[in-house]
Write a protein that holds these residues in place. Sequence first.
Motif, PDB file in Angstrom:
ATOM      1  N   PHE A  31       0.752  -1.223  -0.024  1.00 45.88           N
ATOM      2  CA  PHE A  31      -0.117   0.025  -0.099  1.00 45.88           C
ATOM      3  C   PHE A  31       1.032   1.152  -0.052  1.00 45.88           C
ATOM      4  CE2 PHE A  31       0.497  -1.227   4.563  1.00 45.88           C
ATOM      5  CZ  PHE A  31       0.645   0.193   5.116  1.00 45.88           C
ATOM      6  N   ARG A  61       0.125   1.114  -9.241  1.00 45.04           N
ATOM      7  CA  ARG A  61      -0.945  -0.108  -9.192  1.00 45.04           C
ATOM      8  C   ARG A  61      -0.800  -1.224 -10.464  1.00 45.04           C
ATOM      9  NH1 ARG A  61      -5.705  -2.503  -6.201  1.00 45.04           N
ATOM     10  NH2 ARG A  61      -7.234  -2.916  -7.860  1.00 45.04           N
ATOM     11  N   ASP A  67      -2.475  -2.393  -3.048  1.00 50.11           N
ATOM     12  CA  ASP A  67      -3.967  -2.832  -2.753  1.00 50.11           C
ATOM     13  C   ASP A  67      -4.907  -1.679  -2.247  1.00 50.11           C
ATOM     14  OD1 ASP A  67      -3.623  -5.993  -2.523  1.00 50.11           O
ATOM     15  OD2 ASP A  67      -1.735  -5.439  -1.531  1.00 50.11           O
ATOM     16  N   PHE A  68      -4.106  -0.667  -1.719  1.00 52.99           N
ATOM     17  CA  PHE A  68      -4.798   0.429  -1.331  1.00 52.99           C
ATOM     18  C   PHE A  68      -3.839   1.691  -0.872  1.00 52.99           C
ATOM     19  CE2 PHE A  68      -4.030  -1.851   2.737  1.00 52.99           C
ATOM     20  CZ  PHE A  68      -3.575  -0.734   3.396  1.00 52.99           C
ATOM     21  N   VAL A  70      -3.782   5.211   1.346  1.00 55.82           N
ATOM     22  CA  VAL A  70      -4.118   6.162   2.664  1.00 55.82           C
ATOM     23  C   VAL A  70      -3.694   7.388   2.429  1.00 55.82           C
ATOM     24  CG1 VAL A  70      -4.038   6.403   5.098  1.00 55.82           C
ATOM     25  CG2 VAL A  70      -4.361   4.157   4.433  1.00 55.82           C
ATOM     26  N   PHE A  95      -9.567   2.319  -7.373  1.00 59.19           N
ATOM     27  CA  PHE A  95      -9.209   1.213  -6.398  1.00 59.19           C
ATOM     28  C   PHE A  95      -9.176   1.714  -5.033  1.00 59.19           C
ATOM     29  CE2 PHE A  95      -5.106   2.706  -7.574  1.00 59.19           C
ATOM     30  CZ  PHE A  95      -4.153   2.851  -6.268  1.00 59.19           C
ATOM     31  N   PRO A  96      -9.293   0.757  -3.880  1.00 61.06           N
ATOM     32  CA  PRO A  96      -9.679   1.432  -2.401  1.00 61.06           C
ATOM     33  C   PRO A  96      -8.692   2.416  -2.078  1.00 61.06           C
ATOM     34  CG  PRO A  96      -9.975  -1.219  -2.727  1.00 61.06           C
ATOM     35  CD  PRO A  96      -9.008  -0.667  -4.051  1.00 61.06           C
ATOM     36  N   TYR A  97      -9.246   3.221  -1.370  1.00 58.00           N
ATOM     37  CA  TYR A  97      -8.481   4.268  -0.484  1.00 58.00           C
ATOM     38  C   TYR A  97      -9.128   4.756   0.694  1.00 58.00           C
ATOM     39  CZ  TYR A  97     -11.703   8.146  -2.127  1.00 58.00           C
ATOM     40  OH  TYR A  97     -12.639   8.817  -2.469  1.00 58.00           O
ATOM     41  N   TYR A  98      -8.388   5.419   1.632  1.00 58.53           N
ATOM     42  CA  TYR A  98      -8.969   5.743   2.885  1.00 58.53           C
ATOM     43  C   TYR A  98      -8.359   6.968   3.341  1.00 58.53           C
ATOM     44  CZ  TYR A  98     -10.008   0.642   2.631  1.00 58.53           C
ATOM     45  OH  TYR A  98     -10.466  -0.490   2.197  1.00 58.53           O
ATOM     46  N   ILE A 126      -8.601  -6.048   6.124  1.00 62.46           N
ATOM     47  CA  ILE A 126      -7.980  -6.410   4.801  1.00 62.46           C
ATOM     48  C   ILE A 126      -7.293  -7.706   4.704  1.00 62.46           C
ATOM     49  CG2 ILE A 126      -6.678  -5.601   2.792  1.00 62.46           C
ATOM     50  CD1 ILE A 126      -6.891  -2.732   3.949  1.00 62.46           C
TER      51      ILE A 126
END
Length: 262
Positions: A31, A61, A67-68, A70, A95-98, A126
């Motif tokens: 990540f 990516r 995978d993600f 932040v 794709f996933p982010y936080y 995860i």
Amino acid sequence: MIRREFLQLSVGLVALGCQPPSTKSSRRLRFAVASDGHYGQAKTDYKAYHENIIKYFKQERAEKGLDFVVFNGDLFHDNIQFLPEVKQYFDQLGFPYYVTRGNHDHVTPAQWRETWGYDLNHSVEIGKNAIILADTSNEKGEYLCPDIPWIDAQLAKFTKKEHVFLFMHIPAKLWSEHGTTCPELEKTLAKYPNLRAMFHGHDHAIDMGKTLSKPAFFDGHFGGNWGVDYKGYRIVEARSSSSCYTFQWNPEKQLKINEQVF
């Protein structure tokens, strides 16, 4: 760029040296962490900074796997009118982010939840890993300690995970004038051996590792008008059930600033 050396951490960090290159098949999680985009800050090219960071992460990516991501606080600069715009940029990742709230993200808990779909304190499982996203400010932009009982409860819930990573915009130690002092947090974190590291933004001038009973990594900044002399981000790879690897990356020069196994 002068190579920056990490502080040798008491938990047994070792110089990278002979570690073999990582491949997609040899790692369990990969990540990126980027902080302090300050979307909307006057006299900065904030739109270009965000276009660049999205481009870089899409390349990561596609070429090496992510995978993600932040985005660890100060997503926008003071004025909440910029919040929907910065979300539009982040959503382009695909794709996933936080996200965590920074001291310049002057937003209420309700506005945060409406925008991102989760609370200011939030955790995510995860696979065999977990991440904890902890709030360290408020609508006024004050520097605050995180909700330590909440963090303790999340860590207790995740004791069977291989790796747990904690993200907080403002550091809980005065490594510079840009921090807080939260001694109870250090005691709490020390109880959980699978908490591998924490990650901070906020101090744009720090892009290396510190320690607060656990490794603590900074990533400089990808926006704003001060700090280290490049705009970059941090990559983290979990390579086994007990080993992780991280480095800070200058995408413009394609240069690792530092690297460490922890």
